[in-house]
Design a protein around this motif. Structure first.
Motif, mmCIF file in Angstrom:
data_model
loop_
_atom_site.group_PDB
_atom_site.id
_atom_site.type_symbol
_atom_site.label_atom_id
_atom_site.label_comp_id
_atom_site.label_asym_id
_atom_site.label_seq_id
_atom_site.Cartn_x
_atom_site.Cartn_y
_atom_site.Cartn_z
ATOM 1 N N ASP A 18 0.795 -1.115 0.149
ATOM 2 C CA ASP A 18 -0.034 0.071 -0.079
ATOM 3 C C ASP A 18 0.707 1.101 -0.062
ATOM 4 N N VAL A 19 0.673 1.982 -1.022
ATOM 5 C CA VAL A 19 1.494 3.222 -1.197
ATOM 6 C C VAL A 19 0.655 4.544 -1.304
ATOM 7 N N LEU A 20 1.287 5.525 -0.659
ATOM 8 C CA LEU A 20 0.339 7.031 -0.617
ATOM 9 C C LEU A 20 1.303 7.709 -1.636
ATOM 10 N N ILE A 21 0.427 8.242 -2.797
ATOM 11 C CA ILE A 21 1.245 8.821 -3.879
ATOM 12 C C ILE A 21 0.428 10.042 -4.181
ATOM 13 N N PRO A 22 1.074 11.354 -4.645
ATOM 14 C CA PRO A 22 0.492 12.340 -4.976
ATOM 15 C C PRO A 22 -0.238 12.508 -6.495
ATOM 16 N N VAL A 23 -1.574 12.715 -6.441
ATOM 17 C CA VAL A 23 -2.236 12.540 -7.804
ATOM 18 C C VAL A 23 -1.729 13.492 -8.857
ATOM 19 N N SER A 24 -0.999 14.379 -8.470
ATOM 20 C CA SER A 24 -0.229 15.212 -9.584
ATOM 21 C C SER A 24 0.966 14.745 -10.313
ATOM 22 N N LYS A 25 1.523 13.411 -9.602
ATOM 23 C CA LYS A 25 2.639 12.716 -10.286
ATOM 24 C C LYS A 25 2.271 12.084 -11.829
ATOM 25 N N THR A 26 3.220 12.121 -12.392
ATOM 26 C CA THR A 26 2.766 11.338 -13.882
ATOM 27 C C THR A 26 2.949 9.911 -13.694
ATOM 28 N N ILE A 27 2.177 9.231 -14.582
ATOM 29 C CA ILE A 27 2.378 7.686 -14.402
ATOM 30 C C ILE A 27 4.071 7.234 -14.502
ATOM 31 N N ALA A 28 4.666 7.814 -15.245
ATOM 32 C CA ALA A 28 6.004 7.466 -15.601
ATOM 33 C C ALA A 28 7.018 7.750 -14.057
ATOM 34 N N ASP A 29 6.764 8.954 -13.599
ATOM 35 C CA ASP A 29 7.314 9.296 -12.333
ATOM 36 C C ASP A 29 6.923 8.342 -11.366
ATOM 37 N N THR A 30 5.551 8.022 -11.039
ATOM 38 C CA THR A 30 5.242 7.014 -10.221
ATOM 39 C C THR A 30 5.759 5.636 -10.438
ATOM 40 N N THR A 31 5.869 4.968 -11.575
ATOM 41 C CA THR A 31 6.550 4.120 -11.897
ATOM 42 C C THR A 31 7.890 3.731 -11.378
ATOM 43 N N LEU A 32 8.698 4.941 -11.706
ATOM 44 C CA LEU A 32 9.990 5.057 -11.224
ATOM 45 C C LEU A 32 10.063 4.947 -9.745
ATOM 46 N N LEU A 33 9.221 5.761 -9.066
ATOM 47 C CA LEU A 33 9.307 6.035 -7.668
ATOM 48 C C LEU A 33 8.905 4.546 -7.044
ATOM 49 N N LEU A 34 8.148 3.895 -7.629
ATOM 50 C CA LEU A 34 7.515 2.775 -6.940
ATOM 51 C C LEU A 34 8.650 1.745 -7.251
ATOM 52 N N SER A 35 9.264 1.797 -8.227
ATOM 53 C CA SER A 35 10.275 0.639 -8.660
ATOM 54 C C SER A 35 11.430 0.995 -7.524
ATOM 55 N N GLU A 36 11.934 2.055 -7.349
ATOM 56 C CA GLU A 36 12.854 2.454 -6.404
ATOM 57 C C GLU A 36 12.540 2.015 -5.003
ATOM 58 N N THR A 37 11.283 2.409 -4.651
ATOM 59 C CA THR A 37 10.822 1.676 -3.372
ATOM 60 C C THR A 37 10.584 0.605 -3.176
ATOM 61 N N ILE A 38 10.157 -0.345 -4.000
ATOM 62 C CA ILE A 38 10.164 -1.773 -3.923
ATOM 63 C C ILE A 38 11.607 -2.130 -3.849
#
Length: 83
Positions: A18-38
């Motif tokens: 379960d991850v809390l993400i800003p809705v203003s982030k792009t999908i590409a930025d979110t994917t990178l952020l999730l990859s780094e976090t995971i």
């Protein structure tokens, strides 16, 4: 800043996060952020790659990396697959 709580399933690890993400982030930025976090949470077992994609768990469709989470219709409880 508005944020949404999303559920991320990672098939490679057979785990959900379960991850809390800003809705203003792009999908590409979110994917990178999730990859780094995971990657950090799994102690390097999830590789960070340019080819990682974010899919809708409900439909299996790949999200367009150029749009924001808000434009993609993300809301609390949205389920995605990171692969």
């Amino acid at each position: 800043m508005n944020k949404v709580l999303i559920e991320v399933f990672v098939p490679l690890l057979e785990k959900e996060y379960d991850v809390l993400i800003p809705v203003s982030k792009t999908i590409a930025d979110t994917t990178l952020l999730l990859s780094e976090t995971i990657n950090d949470l799994s102690e390097g077992c999830f590789p960070i790659k340019d080819s990682t994609l974010l899919y809708s768990k409900e439909t299996g469709i790949v999200y367009d990396g150029k749009i924001t989470l808000k434009e993609a219709g993300f809301m609390n409880g949205t389920q995605v697959i990171l692969n």
